[in-house]
Motif scaffolding. Structure first.
Motif, PDB file in Angstrom:
ATOM      1  N   GLN A  10     -55.808 -98.796-110.942  1.00 57.25           N
ATOM      2  CA  GLN A  10     -54.913 -99.035-110.161  1.00 57.25           C
ATOM      3  C   GLN A  10     -53.562 -98.931-111.423  1.00 57.25           C
ATOM      4  O   GLN A  10     -53.827 -98.918-112.486  1.00 57.25           O
ATOM      5  CB  GLN A  10     -54.451-100.578-109.610  1.00 57.25           C
ATOM      6  N   GLU A  11     -52.307 -98.608-110.929  1.00 56.82           N
ATOM      7  CA  GLU A  11     -51.318 -98.396-111.804  1.00 56.82           C
ATOM      8  C   GLU A  11     -51.018 -99.677-112.399  1.00 56.82           C
ATOM      9  O   GLU A  11     -50.901 -99.724-113.509  1.00 56.82           O
ATOM     10  CB  GLU A  11     -49.992 -97.917-111.205  1.00 56.82           C
ATOM     11  N   LYS A  12     -50.837-100.847-111.692  1.00 60.03           N
ATOM     12  CA  LYS A  12     -50.832-102.216-112.413  1.00 60.03           C
ATOM     13  C   LYS A  12     -51.721-103.138-111.700  1.00 60.03           C
ATOM     14  O   LYS A  12     -52.043-102.862-110.353  1.00 60.03           O
ATOM     15  CB  LYS A  12     -49.431-102.519-112.160  1.00 60.03           C
ATOM     16  N   ARG A  14     -52.005-107.189-111.047  1.00 57.48           N
ATOM     17  CA  ARG A  14     -51.458-108.496-111.146  1.00 57.48           C
ATOM     18  C   ARG A  14     -52.440-109.505-111.443  1.00 57.48           C
ATOM     19  O   ARG A  14     -53.453-109.548-110.473  1.00 57.48           O
ATOM     20  CB  ARG A  14     -50.526-108.719-109.954  1.00 57.48           C
ATOM     21  N   SER A  47     -48.200-105.793-106.358  1.00 61.13           N
ATOM     22  CA  SER A  47     -49.111-104.595-106.612  1.00 61.13           C
ATOM     23  C   SER A  47     -50.434-105.349-106.310  1.00 61.13           C
ATOM     24  O   SER A  47     -50.791-106.197-105.970  1.00 61.13           O
ATOM     25  CB  SER A  47     -48.881-104.484-108.114  1.00 61.13           C
TER      26      SER A  47
END
Length: 280
Positions: A10-12, A14, A47
């Motif tokens: 994933q890009e980010k 959490r 996210s």
């Protein structure tokens, strides 16, 4: 393996770490939390989320367990042993949670193409294999007969189960959840559930299937890897793999709409439990 790991890229990410909140952190809060995060991720408010959680001396029952003919006898035994019990809002059967069991949830958005059910399970399996790759052991995903809450994605080493994976889907969000028996005795946990079923079923014929528990087929990672592991050790492995797989990881608690969604979800699961489980 690459395909299975792709969901982790994933890009980010959490991070919501609830692994050290202590004995007062109730399991009902955890299931309300994952439902909330599914809604948030599915709506694009958040996210992808990686959540860790630990609950002390708690038995999490499945809906099917509530159909046991002598349920109250089984619950009385669990209470005598010092365990709380709740009924989760997803499938499966009874599992043991305590301070040596780390739970992980990965919450993804369900994309337009949709996340195939097996792909979610495979991603979690791939994550666990990556986390313990330095031990050079074969971590299998297959049903371990005689374990509690058996399923096709039981994770095992040399035929002994140390983890089980489940999934929940809400409003375009997918939560893939796993419990990892990190330390302590896998057999002791299994004996607890074995006795629960013995008292709650009493050899009576039932509409639903309940496993015949064989404690020897369950173990903790500490036992299987012959290495003293703690929840904190495994948390570090978890975060390191996610960091390698993503653009960045960051911590952020619930806020805004999420707090309202959480309040609704928590009350819903509390109400459901009050209807199912009579005080003993």
């Amino acid at each position: 393996m690459e395909t299975n790991l792709s969901l982790l890229q994933q890009e980010k990410w959490r991070i919501i770490d609830q692994s050290s909140l202590g004995p007062m952190f109730d399991a009902l809060q955890s299931f309300a939390m994952d439902d909330t995060l599914c809604t948030s991720v599915g709506a694009g408010v958040s996210s992808a989320v990686a959540r860790s959680w630990v609950h002390h001396q708690t038995i999490v029952l499945g809906i099917q367990d509530t159909k046991l003919p002598f349920l109250q006898d089984g619950l009385a035994y669990l209470k005598e042993q010092g365990y709380r019990f709740i009924v989760r809002n997803s499938g499966g059967l009874a599992v043991v949670l305590d301070s040596g069991v780390l739970n992980l949830s990965l919450i993804f958005p369900d994309t337009e193409k949709g996340i195939d059910i097996n792909r979610g399970y495979d991603a979690m399996w791939a994550l666990i294999k990556e986390m313990f790759s330095d031990f050079h052991v074969d971590i299998e995903a297959r049903e371990i007969e005689g374990s509690y809450c058996p399923g096709s994605y039981d994770l095992s080493i040399n035929g002994k189960k140390f983890a089980g994976i489940s999934q929940r889907r809400i409003r375009k969000g997918v939560a893939v959840q796993i419990y990892l028996c990190v330390s302590g005795s896998g057999q002791d946990r299994a004996r607890l559930i074995q006795q629960f079923y013995k008292l709650a079923k009493k050899n009576q014929e039932t509409k639903f299937f309940y496993p015949t528990i064989r404690p020897e087929v369950m173990a903790s990672l500490t036992e299987l890897l012959n290495t003293e592991l703690t929840v904190q050790d495994v948390m570090l492995r978890f975060l390191n793999v996610l960091k390698q797989m993503s653009g960045r990881i960051y911590g952020e608690p619930l806020s805004g709409k999420e707090l309202d969604w959480y309040a609704v979800n928590y009350q819903r699961i509390v109400d459901r439990n009050e209807k199912i489980i009579v005080d003993i």
